[in-house]
Enzyme design. Sequence first.
Site, mmCIF file in Angstrom:
data_model
loop_
_atom_site.group_PDB
_atom_site.id
_atom_site.type_symbol
_atom_site.label_atom_id
_atom_site.label_comp_id
_atom_site.label_asym_id
_atom_site.label_seq_id
_atom_site.Cartn_x
_atom_site.Cartn_y
_atom_site.Cartn_z
ATOM 1 N N GLU A 85 0.848 -1.210 0.000
ATOM 2 C CA GLU A 85 0.000 0.000 0.000
ATOM 3 C C GLU A 85 0.878 1.253 0.000
ATOM 4 O O GLU A 85 1.703 1.433 0.884
ATOM 5 C CB GLU A 85 -0.907 -0.009 1.235
ATOM 6 C CG GLU A 85 -1.672 1.279 1.482
ATOM 7 C CD GLU A 85 -2.517 1.731 0.296
ATOM 8 O OE1 GLU A 85 -3.331 0.943 -0.200
ATOM 9 O OE2 GLU A 85 -2.340 2.902 -0.146
ATOM 10 N N ASN A 163 -14.396 8.027 1.914
ATOM 11 C CA ASN A 163 -15.673 8.146 1.207
ATOM 12 C C ASN A 163 -16.852 8.412 2.138
ATOM 13 O O ASN A 163 -16.728 8.386 3.353
ATOM 14 C CB ASN A 163 -15.912 6.951 0.271
ATOM 15 C CG ASN A 163 -16.145 5.646 0.995
ATOM 16 O OD1 ASN A 163 -16.713 5.619 2.073
ATOM 17 N ND2 ASN A 163 -15.689 4.557 0.381
ATOM 18 N N GLY A 164 -18.012 8.681 1.507
ATOM 19 C CA GLY A 164 -19.210 9.044 2.251
ATOM 20 C C GLY A 164 -19.947 7.863 2.839
ATOM 21 O O GLY A 164 -20.977 8.042 3.486
ATOM 22 N N GLU A 403 -27.603 12.317 -4.923
ATOM 23 C CA GLU A 403 -27.496 12.227 -3.468
ATOM 24 C C GLU A 403 -27.790 13.585 -2.875
ATOM 25 O O GLU A 403 -27.245 14.595 -3.332
ATOM 26 C CB GLU A 403 -26.053 11.927 -3.052
ATOM 27 C CG GLU A 403 -25.539 10.609 -3.444
ATOM 28 C CD GLU A 403 -24.026 10.562 -3.207
ATOM 29 O OE1 GLU A 403 -23.456 11.522 -2.646
ATOM 30 O OE2 GLU A 403 -23.434 9.560 -3.590
ATOM 31 N N HIS A 488 -15.601 8.913 -8.333
ATOM 32 C CA HIS A 488 -15.924 7.524 -8.687
ATOM 33 C C HIS A 488 -15.227 7.070 -9.973
ATOM 34 O O HIS A 488 -15.897 6.735 -10.951
ATOM 35 C CB HIS A 488 -17.438 7.360 -8.883
ATOM 36 C CG HIS A 488 -18.274 7.677 -7.682
ATOM 37 N ND1 HIS A 488 -19.637 7.879 -7.746
ATOM 38 C CD2 HIS A 488 -17.953 7.793 -6.377
ATOM 39 C CE1 HIS A 488 -20.111 8.122 -6.542
ATOM 40 N NE2 HIS A 488 -19.105 8.085 -5.688
ATOM 41 N N ASN A 526 -23.585 4.768 -6.384
ATOM 42 C CA ASN A 526 -22.233 4.803 -5.817
ATOM 43 C C ASN A 526 -21.594 3.416 -5.968
ATOM 44 O O ASN A 526 -22.262 2.406 -5.785
ATOM 45 C CB ASN A 526 -22.307 5.189 -4.350
ATOM 46 C CG ASN A 526 -23.296 6.307 -4.117
ATOM 47 O OD1 ASN A 526 -24.482 6.155 -4.387
ATOM 48 N ND2 ASN A 526 -22.831 7.423 -3.655
HETATM 49 P P1 FAE Z 1 -9.332 1.980 -3.881
HETATM 50 O O1 FAE Z 1 -10.292 1.888 -2.764
HETATM 51 O O2 FAE Z 1 -9.042 3.303 -4.487
HETATM 52 O O3 FAE Z 1 -7.955 1.334 -3.373
HETATM 53 C C1 FAE Z 1 -6.770 1.341 -4.134
HETATM 54 C C2 FAE Z 1 -5.579 1.403 -3.176
HETATM 55 O O4 FAE Z 1 -4.379 1.145 -3.918
HETATM 56 C C3 FAE Z 1 -5.386 2.773 -2.525
HETATM 57 O O5 FAE Z 1 -5.272 2.607 -1.128
HETATM 58 C C4 FAE Z 1 -4.100 3.308 -3.153
HETATM 59 O O6 FAE Z 1 -3.352 4.145 -2.284
HETATM 60 C C5 FAE Z 1 -3.359 2.033 -3.481
HETATM 61 N N1 FAE Z 1 -2.382 2.160 -4.588
HETATM 62 C C6 FAE Z 1 -2.541 2.807 -5.761
HETATM 63 N N2 FAE Z 1 -1.442 2.667 -6.547
HETATM 64 C C7 FAE Z 1 -0.557 1.902 -5.833
HETATM 65 C C8 FAE Z 1 0.756 1.422 -6.107
HETATM 66 N N3 FAE Z 1 1.373 1.653 -7.278
HETATM 67 N N4 FAE Z 1 1.381 0.701 -5.142
HETATM 68 C C9 FAE Z 1 0.760 0.444 -3.951
HETATM 69 N N5 FAE Z 1 -0.486 0.885 -3.656
HETATM 70 C C10 FAE Z 1 -1.147 1.597 -4.589
HETATM 71 O O7 FAE Z 1 -9.755 1.028 -5.081
HETATM 72 N N6 FAE Z 1 -18.218 5.112 -3.238
HETATM 73 C C11 FAE Z 1 -19.388 4.658 -2.743
HETATM 74 O O8 FAE Z 1 -19.839 3.567 -3.109
HETATM 75 N N7 FAE Z 1 -20.098 5.402 -1.817
HETATM 76 C C12 FAE Z 1 -19.671 6.619 -1.383
HETATM 77 O O9 FAE Z 1 -20.319 7.248 -0.533
HETATM 78 C C13 FAE Z 1 -18.450 7.140 -1.914
HETATM 79 N N8 FAE Z 1 -17.996 8.351 -1.565
HETATM 80 C C14 FAE Z 1 -16.764 8.772 -1.997
HETATM 81 C C15 FAE Z 1 -16.251 9.981 -1.548
HETATM 82 C C16 FAE Z 1 -14.964 10.376 -1.908
HETATM 83 C C17 FAE Z 1 -14.413 11.689 -1.443
HETATM 84 C C18 FAE Z 1 -14.163 9.523 -2.732
HETATM 85 C C19 FAE Z 1 -12.763 9.912 -3.122
HETATM 86 C C20 FAE Z 1 -14.672 8.323 -3.190
HETATM 87 C C21 FAE Z 1 -15.967 7.935 -2.844
HETATM 88 N N9 FAE Z 1 -16.501 6.727 -3.274
HETATM 89 C C22 FAE Z 1 -17.727 6.303 -2.821
HETATM 90 C C23 FAE Z 1 -15.771 5.871 -4.236
HETATM 91 C C24 FAE Z 1 -15.126 4.628 -3.598
HETATM 92 O O10 FAE Z 1 -14.401 4.985 -2.441
HETATM 93 C C25 FAE Z 1 -14.221 3.964 -4.644
HETATM 94 O O11 FAE Z 1 -15.041 3.589 -5.737
HETATM 95 C C26 FAE Z 1 -13.524 2.726 -4.100
HETATM 96 O O12 FAE Z 1 -12.695 3.040 -3.011
HETATM 97 C C27 FAE Z 1 -12.679 2.062 -5.192
HETATM 98 O O13 FAE Z 1 -12.255 0.804 -4.691
HETATM 99 P P2 FAE Z 1 -11.020 0.061 -5.337
HETATM 100 O O14 FAE Z 1 -10.824 -1.235 -4.617
HETATM 101 O O15 FAE Z 1 -11.168 0.021 -6.818
#
Ligand code: FAE
Length: 547
Positions: A85, A163-164, A403, A488, A526
């Site tokens: 990570e 996230n929310g 939302e 997203h 979402n």
């Molecule tokens: P993710 O959760 O982004 O995890 C990827 C991980 O890989 C991260 O911890 C990175 O730091 C790590 N990483 C990246 N590159 C590297 C590398 N080269 N080496 C090592 N580590 C690395 O991916 N979604 C909802 O369904 N409901 C909500 O209410 C909602 N609100 C949101 C609010 C905000 C402000 C944000 C930013 C997002 C929100 N989302 C929401 C979107 C949701 O958090 C997002 O779709 C997921 O987190 C994506 O999941 P993944 O497993 O694809």
Amino acid sequence: MSDTTMHDAGSKSVSRRRFIAGTSSVLGAMALFGHATSAQAKAVSTAAPVSSGTHVPVLVIGTGYGGSVAALRLAQAGVDVHMIEMGMAWDTPGPDGKIFANTTQPDNRSYWLRTKTKQPLSNFLGFPIDKAVSRYTGILDAEEFGGITVYQGRGVGGGSLVNGGMAVTPKRENFGAILPSVNADEMYNIYYPRANAGLGVNTIDPAWFETAECYQYARVGRKQAQRSGFPFVFVPTVYDWDYMKQEAAGTVPRSALDGEILYGNNYGKKSLAKTYIAQIKATGKVTISPLHKVTSVAPAAGGGYTVVIDQIDTNGDTTATKSVTADKVFFAAGSVGTSKLLVTLKATGALPRLNDEIGKGWGDNGNVMCGRANHLWDQTGRVQASIPTGGIDNWANGGAFAEVAPLPTGIETYASFYLTITKNPNRAEFSWNAATSKVDLSWQTSWKQPSIDAAKTIFDKINKAEGTIYRTDLFGTYKIWGDHLTYHPLGGAVLNKATDNYGRLHGYSGLYVIDGSLIPGNTSVNPFVTITALAERNIEEIIAADL
Ligand code: FAE
């Protein structure tokens, strides 16, 4: 800000009283959005990081939803897993006694390697609210591409940290358009329920919703939606509602009711750390290396893959470069992280047999934001729970699901605020730029127009019925639409195109994608429940067939 600003905002002029009320709030707002706090966190990881030269059966890149599902199910099947990570562990309080910074007082913990905040709402009453912070491996990355800023969580738990917490399963009738090659019966009978259980998804007590001061903003949003004939739906979340009731009663430290969201939530939200990652730790089969960033994956001479990893400090500087061999590698770095890695590895010759679908099919889930100015008698409340709990569903007729979001400023804003997910057909592509040695994204800001048009099917109608106008002061001067960003990101290594129908990358045995990059650009709601459910489906097949 001038009176004209508001007069120009729409056909109806803002009442003089409302304008005065707004300006009198400026001082409060400026105090709230004042200088960065002196609390400069020094959260450090307690985990033992991976050593160079190690051989591991399975390496997972990233600790978000996809990575956590993969690691847990593999560990439960008896496989040793190492998770890498790039962000911090987020398990140690800073000098203020809290792990995470408050949304209204960003400090070094808040942003990933920035010296100035980049708040999604960049302005308030016309004033810019971004401010200086010291450079640090903070929790929220505002990653800028040519036409869009993509917000992502950084740290153990990925997006679940920032996230929310809105945990929405798409309507079954929309699923065929979201993941056409996936059996919907299996998803709705097995994997969505499994994901919802694993994430601890629950819904607000409707009786409490009706009386809670902190959801005044949502009740105003519901009333106005229904008066225009739109269905208002309760949205499930991963917040601990009993905890929020105690926050409201003043018996526990406040979290959602203290405006915590974008920079982490200290108490009530069930991030992955409290669900999948807690289970992962209990298996004793998984190690996690925070502040480690994967830079390369290539076939190893003796079989398996050589993974090159930079260990970084909290300034983002590399302190060691490690080389690890892994029999199998799961890309779970999120839509942007996985796409950037795969595009780079294909273009630079590390993984040349990856197919031409790599980097394609990326979308922003149709995200667009806006605010509406309410009448003085429709106050949305000084205390607003940071966890949204309701939405306006106009997907079938207008391609929009809005939302009803909080504006947790601590003052009465006279605003209703919305993040709308829309049916935007535009898809962008990641590509390697040899001149800059970086990955570009072809998204254009003008591609948000279908999202604005879809959102207007809801808010033009509500404004007309209510005699209200759009706010023009939240994203710049005279700017109605937050069309420069997404929360997203989805796609870039699309299921059944860049991979087979379970996430096995074409061209290389033992390489998998298991995160949001598998989903082609839109989930109609979402996305994290769908990302989790798809990961549950895929890892079950991979464990049965490949291990
Ligand atoms: P993710 O959760 O982004 O995890 C990827 C991980 O890989 C991260 O911890 C990175 O730091 C790590 N990483 C990246 N590159 C590297 C590398 N080269 N080496 C090592 N580590 C690395 O991916 N979604 C909802 O369904 N409901 C909500 O209410 C909602 N609100 C949101 C609010 C905000 C402000 C944000 C930013 C997002 C929100 N989302 C929401 C979107 C949701 O958090 C997002 O779709 C997921 O987190 C994506 O999941 P993944 O497993 O694809």
